[in-house]
Write a protein that holds these residues in place. Structure first.
Motif, mmCIF file in Angstrom:
data_model
loop_
_atom_site.group_PDB
_atom_site.id
_atom_site.type_symbol
_atom_site.label_atom_id
_atom_site.label_comp_id
_atom_site.label_asym_id
_atom_site.label_seq_id
_atom_site.Cartn_x
_atom_site.Cartn_y
_atom_site.Cartn_z
ATOM 1 N N PHE A 79 33.619 36.921 -23.012
ATOM 2 C CA PHE A 79 34.109 35.462 -22.949
ATOM 3 C C PHE A 79 34.864 35.366 -21.821
ATOM 4 O O PHE A 79 35.091 34.249 -21.103
ATOM 5 C CB PHE A 79 34.773 35.173 -24.444
ATOM 6 C CG PHE A 79 33.920 34.761 -25.410
ATOM 7 C CD1 PHE A 79 32.789 34.259 -25.281
ATOM 8 C CD2 PHE A 79 34.113 35.314 -26.597
ATOM 9 C CE1 PHE A 79 31.699 33.804 -26.213
ATOM 10 C CE2 PHE A 79 33.280 35.244 -27.731
ATOM 11 C CZ PHE A 79 32.087 34.319 -27.623
ATOM 12 N N ASP A 80 36.189 36.211 -21.589
ATOM 13 C CA ASP A 80 36.863 36.025 -20.474
ATOM 14 C C ASP A 80 36.119 36.067 -18.932
ATOM 15 O O ASP A 80 36.346 35.072 -18.297
ATOM 16 C CB ASP A 80 38.029 37.243 -20.427
ATOM 17 C CG ASP A 80 38.836 37.112 -21.295
ATOM 18 O OD1 ASP A 80 39.212 35.945 -21.935
ATOM 19 O OD2 ASP A 80 39.624 38.072 -21.977
ATOM 20 N N SER A 81 34.964 36.953 -18.998
ATOM 21 C CA SER A 81 34.249 36.985 -17.796
ATOM 22 C C SER A 81 33.392 35.757 -17.785
ATOM 23 O O SER A 81 33.501 35.119 -16.494
ATOM 24 C CB SER A 81 33.372 38.105 -17.931
ATOM 25 O OG SER A 81 32.591 38.245 -16.861
ATOM 26 N N GLU B 216 34.226 32.782 -18.736
ATOM 27 C CA GLU B 216 35.205 31.796 -18.644
ATOM 28 C C GLU B 216 35.606 31.752 -17.129
ATOM 29 O O GLU B 216 35.744 30.544 -16.376
ATOM 30 C CB GLU B 216 36.667 31.856 -19.545
ATOM 31 C CG GLU B 216 37.683 30.888 -19.256
ATOM 32 C CD GLU B 216 38.871 31.138 -20.158
ATOM 33 O OE1 GLU B 216 39.565 29.979 -20.250
ATOM 34 O OE2 GLU B 216 38.765 31.875 -20.954
ATOM 35 N N GLN B 217 35.732 32.859 -16.633
ATOM 36 C CA GLN B 217 36.103 32.969 -15.077
ATOM 37 C C GLN B 217 34.983 32.518 -14.374
ATOM 38 O O GLN B 217 35.235 31.890 -13.316
ATOM 39 C CB GLN B 217 36.432 34.312 -14.707
ATOM 40 C CG GLN B 217 37.881 34.906 -15.153
ATOM 41 C CD GLN B 217 38.430 36.464 -14.848
ATOM 42 O OE1 GLN B 217 37.259 37.116 -14.550
ATOM 43 N NE2 GLN B 217 39.259 36.893 -15.451
ATOM 44 N N LYS B 218 33.915 32.941 -14.588
ATOM 45 C CA LYS B 218 32.639 32.491 -13.930
ATOM 46 C C LYS B 218 32.536 31.048 -13.929
ATOM 47 O O LYS B 218 32.133 30.279 -12.863
ATOM 48 C CB LYS B 218 31.487 33.041 -14.307
ATOM 49 C CG LYS B 218 31.468 34.746 -14.142
ATOM 50 C CD LYS B 218 30.158 35.175 -14.572
ATOM 51 C CE LYS B 218 30.069 36.583 -14.015
ATOM 52 N NZ LYS B 218 28.662 37.325 -14.541
ATOM 53 N N ILE B 219 32.754 30.352 -15.193
ATOM 54 C CA ILE B 219 32.672 28.890 -15.131
ATOM 55 C C ILE B 219 33.721 28.111 -14.596
ATOM 56 O O ILE B 219 33.404 27.334 -13.934
ATOM 57 C CB ILE B 219 32.766 28.480 -16.882
ATOM 58 C CG1 ILE B 219 31.476 28.954 -17.506
ATOM 59 C CG2 ILE B 219 32.956 26.870 -16.936
ATOM 60 C CD1 ILE B 219 31.574 28.741 -18.858
ATOM 61 N N GLU B 220 34.834 28.816 -14.370
ATOM 62 C CA GLU B 220 36.136 28.279 -13.531
ATOM 63 C C GLU B 220 35.778 28.192 -12.066
ATOM 64 O O GLU B 220 35.883 27.350 -11.484
ATOM 65 C CB GLU B 220 37.436 28.834 -13.833
ATOM 66 C CG GLU B 220 37.857 28.516 -15.238
ATOM 67 C CD GLU B 220 39.135 29.300 -15.700
ATOM 68 O OE1 GLU B 220 39.653 30.278 -14.690
ATOM 69 O OE2 GLU B 220 39.536 29.209 -16.722
ATOM 70 N N GLN B 221 34.965 29.325 -11.677
ATOM 71 C CA GLN B 221 34.526 29.608 -10.287
ATOM 72 C C GLN B 221 33.348 28.332 -9.930
ATOM 73 O O GLN B 221 33.556 27.948 -8.897
ATOM 74 C CB GLN B 221 34.084 31.004 -10.062
ATOM 75 C CG GLN B 221 35.100 31.931 -9.962
ATOM 76 C CD GLN B 221 34.529 33.418 -9.938
ATOM 77 O OE1 GLN B 221 33.254 33.870 -10.129
ATOM 78 N NE2 GLN B 221 35.377 34.302 -9.751
ATOM 79 N N VAL B 222 32.911 28.310 -10.876
ATOM 80 C CA VAL B 222 31.559 27.218 -10.440
ATOM 81 C C VAL B 222 31.977 25.733 -10.479
ATOM 82 O O VAL B 222 31.771 25.089 -9.617
ATOM 83 C CB VAL B 222 30.512 27.286 -11.616
ATOM 84 C CG1 VAL B 222 29.442 26.304 -11.657
ATOM 85 C CG2 VAL B 222 29.558 28.550 -11.709
#
Length: 63
Positions: free
Chosen positions: A5-7, A9-15
């Motif tokens: 989930f953390d990973s 979440e980070q990918k979504i924030e990057q997008v």
């Protein structure tokens, strides 16, 4: 599971950050395009005016 989930979440924030950056860049490019289109229209008008003046001068030249 939390790591996944953390990973994610980070990918979504990057997008989301990339989308914001691209939106900003797109706005800048659209503004630049409008300016260049206006400049192009001005140059077209100047060329047309010069052509008209040149044609008028050519008519006055003796043959």
């Amino acid at each position: 599971m939390n790591d996944e989930f953390d990973s994610l979440e980070q990918k979504i924030e990057q997008v989301l950050a990339m989308c914001g950056q691209l939106r900003s860049e797109n706005h800048v490019l659209r503004d630049r395009m409008v300016g260049l289109e206006q400049q192009n229209q001005s140059l077209v008008s100047r060329v047309e005016a010069a052509r008209t003046r040149l044609e008028a001068l050519m008519e006055k030249l003796p043959e």
